[in-house]
Design a protein around this motif. Structure first.
Motif, PDB file in Angstrom:
ATOM      1  N   ALA A   1      -9.169   8.441  -4.019  1.00 37.74           N
ATOM      2  CA  ALA A   1      -9.977   7.812  -2.968  1.00 37.74           C
ATOM      3  C   ALA A   1      -9.946   6.285  -3.071  1.00 37.74           C
ATOM      4  O   ALA A   1      -9.789   5.596  -2.049  1.00 37.74           O
ATOM      5  CB  ALA A   1     -11.410   8.318  -3.032  1.00 37.74           C
ATOM      6  N   ILE A   2     -10.084   5.741  -4.279  1.00 36.05           N
ATOM      7  CA  ILE A   2     -10.094   4.280  -4.398  1.00 36.05           C
ATOM      8  C   ILE A   2      -8.714   3.693  -4.170  1.00 36.05           C
ATOM      9  O   ILE A   2      -8.592   2.575  -3.668  1.00 36.05           O
ATOM     10  CB  ILE A   2     -10.694   3.798  -5.739  1.00 36.05           C
ATOM     11  N   VAL A   3      -7.669   4.430  -4.518  1.00 34.67           N
ATOM     12  CA  VAL A   3      -6.310   3.946  -4.280  1.00 34.67           C
ATOM     13  C   VAL A   3      -6.052   3.849  -2.776  1.00 34.67           C
ATOM     14  O   VAL A   3      -5.455   2.875  -2.305  1.00 34.67           O
ATOM     15  CB  VAL A   3      -5.276   4.845  -4.998  1.00 34.67           C
ATOM     16  N   VAL A   4      -6.508   4.828  -2.013  1.00 37.82           N
ATOM     17  CA  VAL A   4      -6.353   4.779  -0.551  1.00 37.82           C
ATOM     18  C   VAL A   4      -7.079   3.562   0.013  1.00 37.82           C
ATOM     19  O   VAL A   4      -6.528   2.811   0.827  1.00 37.82           O
ATOM     20  CB  VAL A   4      -6.867   6.090   0.094  1.00 37.82           C
TER      21      VAL A   4
ATOM     22  N   ALA B   1      -6.782 -13.739  -3.091  1.00 34.78           N
ATOM     23  CA  ALA B   1      -7.345 -12.783  -2.132  1.00 34.78           C
ATOM     24  C   ALA B   1      -7.324 -11.373  -2.723  1.00 34.78           C
ATOM     25  O   ALA B   1      -8.289 -10.615  -2.580  1.00 34.78           O
ATOM     26  CB  ALA B   1      -6.570 -12.826  -0.823  1.00 34.78           C
ATOM     27  N   PHE B   2      -6.241 -11.004  -3.401  1.00 36.47           N
ATOM     28  CA  PHE B   2      -6.157  -9.695  -4.050  1.00 36.47           C
ATOM     29  C   PHE B   2      -7.243  -9.554  -5.115  1.00 36.47           C
ATOM     30  O   PHE B   2      -7.924  -8.528  -5.200  1.00 36.47           O
ATOM     31  CB  PHE B   2      -4.771  -9.500  -4.688  1.00 36.47           C
TER      32      PHE B   2
ATOM     33  N   ARG C   1      -9.161  -5.945  -6.285  1.00 37.40           N
ATOM     34  CA  ARG C   1      -9.439  -5.572  -7.677  1.00 37.40           C
ATOM     35  C   ARG C   1     -10.827  -4.998  -7.914  1.00 37.40           C
ATOM     36  O   ARG C   1     -10.970  -4.050  -8.695  1.00 37.40           O
ATOM     37  CB  ARG C   1      -9.191  -6.757  -8.605  1.00 37.40           C
ATOM     38  N   PRO C   2     -11.870  -5.506  -7.254  1.00 36.38           N
ATOM     39  CA  PRO C   2     -13.187  -4.892  -7.477  1.00 36.38           C
ATOM     40  C   PRO C   2     -13.224  -3.405  -7.135  1.00 36.38           C
ATOM     41  O   PRO C   2     -13.927  -2.636  -7.789  1.00 36.38           O
ATOM     42  CB  PRO C   2     -14.116  -5.696  -6.561  1.00 36.38           C
ATOM     43  N   LEU C   3     -12.462  -2.978  -6.126  1.00 36.56           N
ATOM     44  CA  LEU C   3     -12.384  -1.547  -5.807  1.00 36.56           C
ATOM     45  C   LEU C   3     -11.790  -0.766  -6.971  1.00 36.56           C
ATOM     46  O   LEU C   3     -12.232   0.338  -7.285  1.00 36.56           O
ATOM     47  CB  LEU C   3     -11.495  -1.320  -4.583  1.00 36.56           C
TER      48      LEU C   3
ATOM     49  N   LYS D   1       0.322   1.122  -8.926  1.00 36.43           N
ATOM     50  CA  LYS D   1       1.128   0.903  -7.732  1.00 36.43           C
ATOM     51  C   LYS D   1       0.443  -0.027  -6.744  1.00 36.43           C
ATOM     52  O   LYS D   1       1.093  -0.690  -5.955  1.00 36.43           O
ATOM     53  CB  LYS D   1       1.448   2.227  -7.029  1.00 36.43           C
ATOM     54  N   VAL D   2      -0.884  -0.050  -6.780  1.00 37.02           N
ATOM     55  CA  VAL D   2      -1.618  -0.932  -5.873  1.00 37.02           C
ATOM     56  C   VAL D   2      -1.326  -2.373  -6.242  1.00 37.02           C
ATOM     57  O   VAL D   2      -1.098  -3.211  -5.420  1.00 37.02           O
ATOM     58  CB  VAL D   2      -3.143  -0.655  -5.918  1.00 37.02           C
TER      59      VAL D   2
END
Length: 168
Positions: free
Chosen positions: A111-114, A138-139, A144-146, A167-168
């Protein structure tokens, strides 16, 4: 302030042998169900919470209540709150973390990867600048917090989960 208001509910439930966790207006009740008597004890606690809420003129959001069985319990007892049967779920969201009945973090990680991929795509669409420092910043701020939120709880141990996050 609400914790002070609700503290007597926690003490009341603990007095009846249940483990209680409170956060803001959230109450979680835990009990190891070994036999039918424990299931009756849990239903009594649910009834006790309902009575306490009525006494203090609080409404319980029954639609947000559910039962999560962790482990291999053979008892499939149904629990009721205010005359409504509580749904039995295999996944529950608790403070932003998806907790499954087998305590595997894979579903939460998926879910967090999506969400992280969606944010990365939005960032790439919104920023027309090719400045690497700006994109990295920006990333760091938006994605990153997600990926890091409460990671000590759902820390991946499977190689496939680690690869998905990286992969993210």
């Amino acid at each position: 302030m609400f914790i002070i208001y609700i503290d007597d509910l926690a003490k009341l439930l603990e007095h009846h042998g249940l483990t209680t966790k409170l956060f803001a207006d959230d109450v979680k009740v835990y009990l190891e169900i070994k036999n039918a008597d424990d299931a009756v004890k849990l239903q009594a606690a649910v009834d006790l919470m309902s009575c306490w809420a009525s006494e203090w003129q609080l409404s319980v959001s029954v639609s947000k209540c559910h039962v999560l069985t962790v482990g291999h319990n053979q008892l499939n007892t149904n629990y009721e709150l205010d005359g409504c049967q509580l749904p039995r779920n295999t996944v529950c969201r608790d403070l932003g973390i998806m907790v499954t009945s087998n305590l595997s973090p894979t579903q939460h990680i998926n879910a967090i990867v999506v969400k992280a991929h969606q944010r990365v795509n939005n960032l790439l669409r919104c920023f027309t600048s090719g400045d690497k420092n700006l994109l990295v910043r920006a990333f760091t701020v938006y994605v990153r917090p997600l990926l890091e939120y409460n990671s000590v709880i759902w820390s991946p141990c499977l190689k496939q989960d680690i690869i998905l996050i990286e992969k993210v």
